[in-house]
Design a protein around this motif. Sequence first.
Motif, mmCIF file in Angstrom:
data_model
loop_
_atom_site.group_PDB
_atom_site.id
_atom_site.type_symbol
_atom_site.label_atom_id
_atom_site.label_comp_id
_atom_site.label_asym_id
_atom_site.label_seq_id
_atom_site.Cartn_x
_atom_site.Cartn_y
_atom_site.Cartn_z
ATOM 1 N N THR A 199 0.837 -1.193 0.000
ATOM 2 C CA THR A 199 0.000 0.000 0.000
ATOM 3 C C THR A 199 0.874 1.245 0.000
ATOM 4 O O THR A 199 1.931 1.275 0.647
ATOM 5 C CB THR A 199 -0.923 0.034 1.235
ATOM 6 O OG1 THR A 199 -0.124 0.044 2.427
ATOM 7 C CG2 THR A 199 -1.833 -1.178 1.251
ATOM 8 N N VAL A 200 0.441 2.263 -0.731
ATOM 9 C CA VAL A 200 1.135 3.556 -0.766
ATOM 10 C C VAL A 200 0.499 4.462 0.283
ATOM 11 O O VAL A 200 -0.725 4.665 0.269
ATOM 12 C CB VAL A 200 1.044 4.202 -2.156
ATOM 13 C CG1 VAL A 200 1.787 5.522 -2.179
ATOM 14 C CG2 VAL A 200 1.601 3.271 -3.212
ATOM 15 N N LEU A 201 1.309 4.991 1.186
ATOM 16 C CA LEU A 201 0.815 5.810 2.290
ATOM 17 C C LEU A 201 1.496 7.171 2.295
ATOM 18 O O LEU A 201 2.680 7.289 1.939
ATOM 19 C CB LEU A 201 1.076 5.121 3.634
ATOM 20 C CG LEU A 201 0.401 3.769 3.868
ATOM 21 C CD1 LEU A 201 0.801 3.212 5.216
ATOM 22 C CD2 LEU A 201 -1.102 3.880 3.765
ATOM 23 N N SER A 228 9.144 0.947 2.626
ATOM 24 C CA SER A 228 10.140 1.032 1.567
ATOM 25 C C SER A 228 9.835 2.232 0.682
ATOM 26 O O SER A 228 8.736 2.800 0.732
ATOM 27 C CB SER A 228 10.172 -0.254 0.730
ATOM 28 O OG SER A 228 8.900 -0.498 0.138
ATOM 29 N N ASN A 229 10.805 2.599 -0.141
ATOM 30 C CA ASN A 229 10.637 3.738 -1.041
ATOM 31 C C ASN A 229 9.614 3.427 -2.126
ATOM 32 O O ASN A 229 9.496 2.288 -2.586
ATOM 33 C CB ASN A 229 11.967 4.106 -1.690
ATOM 34 C CG ASN A 229 12.900 4.800 -0.714
ATOM 35 O OD1 ASN A 229 12.463 5.338 0.292
ATOM 36 N ND2 ASN A 229 14.183 4.783 -1.004
ATOM 37 N N HIS A 230 8.893 4.458 -2.543
ATOM 38 C CA HIS A 230 7.918 4.319 -3.632
ATOM 39 C C HIS A 230 8.594 4.757 -4.925
ATOM 40 O O HIS A 230 8.590 5.936 -5.301
ATOM 41 C CB HIS A 230 6.689 5.170 -3.337
ATOM 42 C CG HIS A 230 5.601 5.019 -4.360
ATOM 43 N ND1 HIS A 230 5.340 3.831 -5.005
ATOM 44 C CD2 HIS A 230 4.700 5.911 -4.853
ATOM 45 C CE1 HIS A 230 4.338 3.989 -5.844
ATOM 46 N NE2 HIS A 230 3.933 5.253 -5.777
ATOM 47 N N THR A 231 9.222 3.795 -5.615
ATOM 48 C CA THR A 231 9.969 4.070 -6.832
ATOM 49 C C THR A 231 9.493 3.140 -7.939
ATOM 50 O O THR A 231 8.715 2.209 -7.713
ATOM 51 C CB THR A 231 11.476 3.866 -6.604
ATOM 52 O OG1 THR A 231 11.699 2.534 -6.105
ATOM 53 C CG2 THR A 231 12.018 4.865 -5.611
ATOM 54 N N ASN A 232 9.994 3.394 -9.162
ATOM 55 C CA ASN A 232 9.594 2.606 -10.323
ATOM 56 C C ASN A 232 10.550 1.462 -10.635
ATOM 57 O O ASN A 232 10.317 0.716 -11.575
ATOM 58 C CB ASN A 232 9.492 3.514 -11.559
ATOM 59 C CG ASN A 232 8.379 4.527 -11.438
ATOM 60 O OD1 ASN A 232 7.361 4.260 -10.812
ATOM 61 N ND2 ASN A 232 8.573 5.700 -12.016
ATOM 62 N N HIS A 258 13.525 -1.898 -4.218
ATOM 63 C CA HIS A 258 13.042 -0.759 -3.440
ATOM 64 C C HIS A 258 13.746 -0.752 -2.084
ATOM 65 O O HIS A 258 13.760 -1.764 -1.380
ATOM 66 C CB HIS A 258 11.531 -0.844 -3.256
ATOM 67 C CG HIS A 258 10.786 -1.105 -4.536
ATOM 68 N ND1 HIS A 258 10.421 -0.105 -5.404
ATOM 69 C CD2 HIS A 258 10.367 -2.268 -5.095
ATOM 70 C CE1 HIS A 258 9.800 -0.637 -6.445
ATOM 71 N NE2 HIS A 258 9.765 -1.944 -6.285
ATOM 72 N N LYS A 259 14.289 0.377 -1.740
ATOM 73 C CA LYS A 259 15.100 0.484 -0.533
ATOM 74 C C LYS A 259 14.230 0.480 0.720
ATOM 75 O O LYS A 259 13.225 1.186 0.813
ATOM 76 C CB LYS A 259 15.945 1.761 -0.586
ATOM 77 C CG LYS A 259 16.857 1.946 0.590
ATOM 78 C CD LYS A 259 17.666 3.203 0.443
ATOM 79 C CE LYS A 259 18.375 3.551 1.738
ATOM 80 N NZ LYS A 259 17.454 3.825 2.837
ATOM 81 N N PHE A 260 14.634 -0.328 1.667
ATOM 82 C CA PHE A 260 13.957 -0.433 2.958
ATOM 83 C C PHE A 260 14.148 0.846 3.768
ATOM 84 O O PHE A 260 15.233 1.428 3.787
ATOM 85 C CB PHE A 260 14.517 -1.639 3.719
ATOM 86 C CG PHE A 260 14.066 -1.740 5.149
ATOM 87 C CD1 PHE A 260 12.811 -2.227 5.463
ATOM 88 C CD2 PHE A 260 14.906 -1.355 6.177
ATOM 89 C CE1 PHE A 260 12.406 -2.329 6.777
ATOM 90 C CE2 PHE A 260 14.512 -1.455 7.489
ATOM 91 C CZ PHE A 260 13.252 -1.938 7.796
ATOM 92 N N GLU A 261 13.072 1.299 4.434
ATOM 93 C CA GLU A 261 13.128 2.495 5.269
ATOM 94 C C GLU A 261 12.918 2.094 6.719
ATOM 95 O O GLU A 261 11.910 1.459 7.054
ATOM 96 C CB GLU A 261 12.070 3.514 4.843
ATOM 97 C CG GLU A 261 12.303 4.108 3.475
ATOM 98 C CD GLU A 261 11.254 5.144 3.115
ATOM 99 O OE1 GLU A 261 10.230 5.198 3.830
ATOM 100 O OE2 GLU A 261 11.446 5.869 2.131
ATOM 101 N N SER A 311 5.515 6.669 1.528
ATOM 102 C CA SER A 311 6.222 5.404 1.585
ATOM 103 C C SER A 311 5.260 4.283 1.224
ATOM 104 O O SER A 311 4.043 4.474 1.153
ATOM 105 C CB SER A 311 6.812 5.182 2.983
ATOM 106 O OG SER A 311 7.557 3.984 3.026
ATOM 107 N N VAL A 312 5.822 3.091 0.997
ATOM 108 C CA VAL A 312 5.042 1.893 0.686
ATOM 109 C C VAL A 312 5.130 0.952 1.878
ATOM 110 O O VAL A 312 6.228 0.603 2.322
ATOM 111 C CB VAL A 312 5.566 1.199 -0.586
ATOM 112 C CG1 VAL A 312 4.814 -0.103 -0.832
ATOM 113 C CG2 VAL A 312 5.419 2.115 -1.789
#
Length: 789
Positions: A591-593, A625-629, A633-636, A645-646
């Motif tokens: 999910t995108v938050l 994690s980062n919301h990238t294409n 995806h890098k862990f936060e 963030s996702v």
Amino acid sequence: MGLEKGIAHRSGAFKQSNKEHKHGRHRSKGSLAQTNKGKVSVKKQTKRNKHVLTRDERRHQADQIRQNKRDDLLARKRSLGSIASAPFLVCILPLNKDIDPNSVLNLLTQCDEQAVVHKSPTGVTHIFLPRFKQKFSFIIPQMDNMLALLDVLKICDTVLFLVSAACGVDDDTVIDKWGHNTLTACFAQGLPTPVVALTDLESIGQVKHKTDIKQQIQKLIENWLPKETLVVLDKNPQGLNLLRKIGGQKKRNVFYRDRRPHLYSEDVTFVPNPEGTLGTLKVTGYLRGTPLSVNSLVHVPGLGDFQISQIDAPCDPFKVEKSRNNNAMEDDSTVVRVLDRCNPSLQESLDAENVPDPMDDEQTWPTNEEIKMAEKEQKQRKRRVPAGWSDYQAAWIPEEDDDFVSDASDDDDEDNSDKDYMDAMSEERSDVDADERSEMQSVAESEVPVSDDKYDQQMDLMGEKEALKKIKAAKSDVMFPDEIDTPMDMLAKDRFTKYRGLESFRTSPWDVSENLPSDYTRIFQFKNFDRTKKRILKEQEDVDGAMPGWYITVYVQNVSQLLWSTFKQTEAPVVLMGLFPNEHKMTVVNTVLKRTPYYNFPIKSKERLIFQCGFRRFAVNPIFSNHTNGQKHKFERFFQPDSTSVATFYAPIQFPPAPVLCFKEVNGNLTLVATGNLLSCNPDRLVIKRIVLSGHPFKINKRSAVIRFMFFNREDIEYFKACKLRTKMGRIGHIKEPLGTHGHMKCVFDGQLKSQDTILLNLYKRVFPKWTYEELVVSCANNDTMETL
């Protein structure tokens, strides 16, 4: 010898063929036909000639498309509010807690003398207006239960917002703090068709003041609803105008709700089974959305997922007689018609998890050396237990929930991402609102003087220390992202044995099926999620069952008696949502938050949060994690304020689009910390955790340098020799050889280093969420569940 007369010359095979002049123009059709000499390609022979529409045919096609759209719009409009369909379901919601919604409901019931009013057992008020030939149903939700309020807004067709002229014209009085939080949650989960009514305008004396107040309140409402115009609601004719507007306005589409069958309960009956602790829940009401099949599953917020045993069609007590002289509601008939009964062979299963076969795994017998090594590790590792516990009590703590302190522990101990049970409990107590504490302190100082000893007794000192520690860790992660210290008491190759170096985070390959956890054997995965979604949505168009607009009774089977008695005490509404196939099975949900301004503390990965994803509500410990294409995806480690963030966690499958609301429990209340939407149900999403080992130059040469403080053993330098080095100032290099036995190493770079530069070594590993899914089976009924922090 010359050619004979009348005989043409034919060139041989070796005749010179000169290149044609490039005249810059395309070849004409005639020249192409002359070159081809009648030859036609095979593709042109098999291709069918496409019919070109004439002008009249194009005009007729446009008329047909226009007429089909008009018919669809009229059919959708007539599916609500008419005599033969379900009534308009309207939720009356004040934007200030001082406004009484019952007074508005009384005005609407008395605005027409010919109106027929009836009230259902669950508190729904039905109004039929003969002059409009339309039916309306009004609901007043619980004001002190935010989750129950959101459940009502999921189902209703129209929401009637109430503002009062008697509350003032300021932004904090027209829409108070509770109203701001409610509007934020409403917009996040999908707002139905809004109508804004202004009350108490007649209490203002002069007409000029009335106009000014109305204009000022209109400007405040336009900040939230730019296209909505205030409707004054103080007299009976104004009530009729409001009902006319509700019945005639264009309805908003809430896709995750409209594509599923849903029902708001008009009457609820629980019938316990003669034997056992289960029973059947009979839910009666108007079906909306799409057809409901008796073999599909249904979800009741606050209770869970269930199967249907039977669907009945009782007599509608609010049905209107189609008589010109008498437009009254008939309720004298008691005939109940059975629409359909379930077929056990066609029913959707309630199995949410896959049962793995242990024989499918590779069977290997451990060697004697592995057995001795395991016994040695068992003796070395220590278990964190509460103080005073004996070894017998500590043995009852499940192993998978523990964190062990050993020499070969994972990196989760440095960043404190995994804590034991007691640390997690102390962390839950640590999130104390600083603004609220200061407000309480100011109120206490202004009203009654409080002694220092009494104030200290009310304050949680351990919670204060944990909150300060968490804030410092979040700030350090922002300033020095992913940087950790290399341990001095153990080898780095043992400490970071799960990590690897990458040539490029973006382009280096990573196998998605490598080193998967055991929880992945319990989930379900689609070969092509988007294609499955399209197929299921297309199949739902041809489902046979109860049709929208029917007044039906749904028999929900195998409901726990204890669960129902607990749910009944909350007085929350019973809402029924139909499920698509496979929407009960577990998978990995992304999910995108986006953070909200109501909570200003950082949220840690693997911290317990409460999610409302579409129609479901559950508690999980997500990883961010980062919301990238990209593919990785890098862990936060922290979900910082004012960021996106996702969140990844284990949860049941749900087909997007679906809104997502994220709550956090703070001091016993629920606070909305983030909003967003469902991204995908994809277990193959690569969430890569990065750690950065840093070193400093000791001696700097023209192309090389001696680096220290990155490692402290010669073995570690030999182990990580193949990894690429980077500096904060953009230099790239590699390890050439170790110097001595205490961690100094000679490194070569693409340029001369500067003395203030820092050398970095990036290491990566894939991380997975923990299986902490917990369905919230009973709605929370705390007061002020949406506190602003």
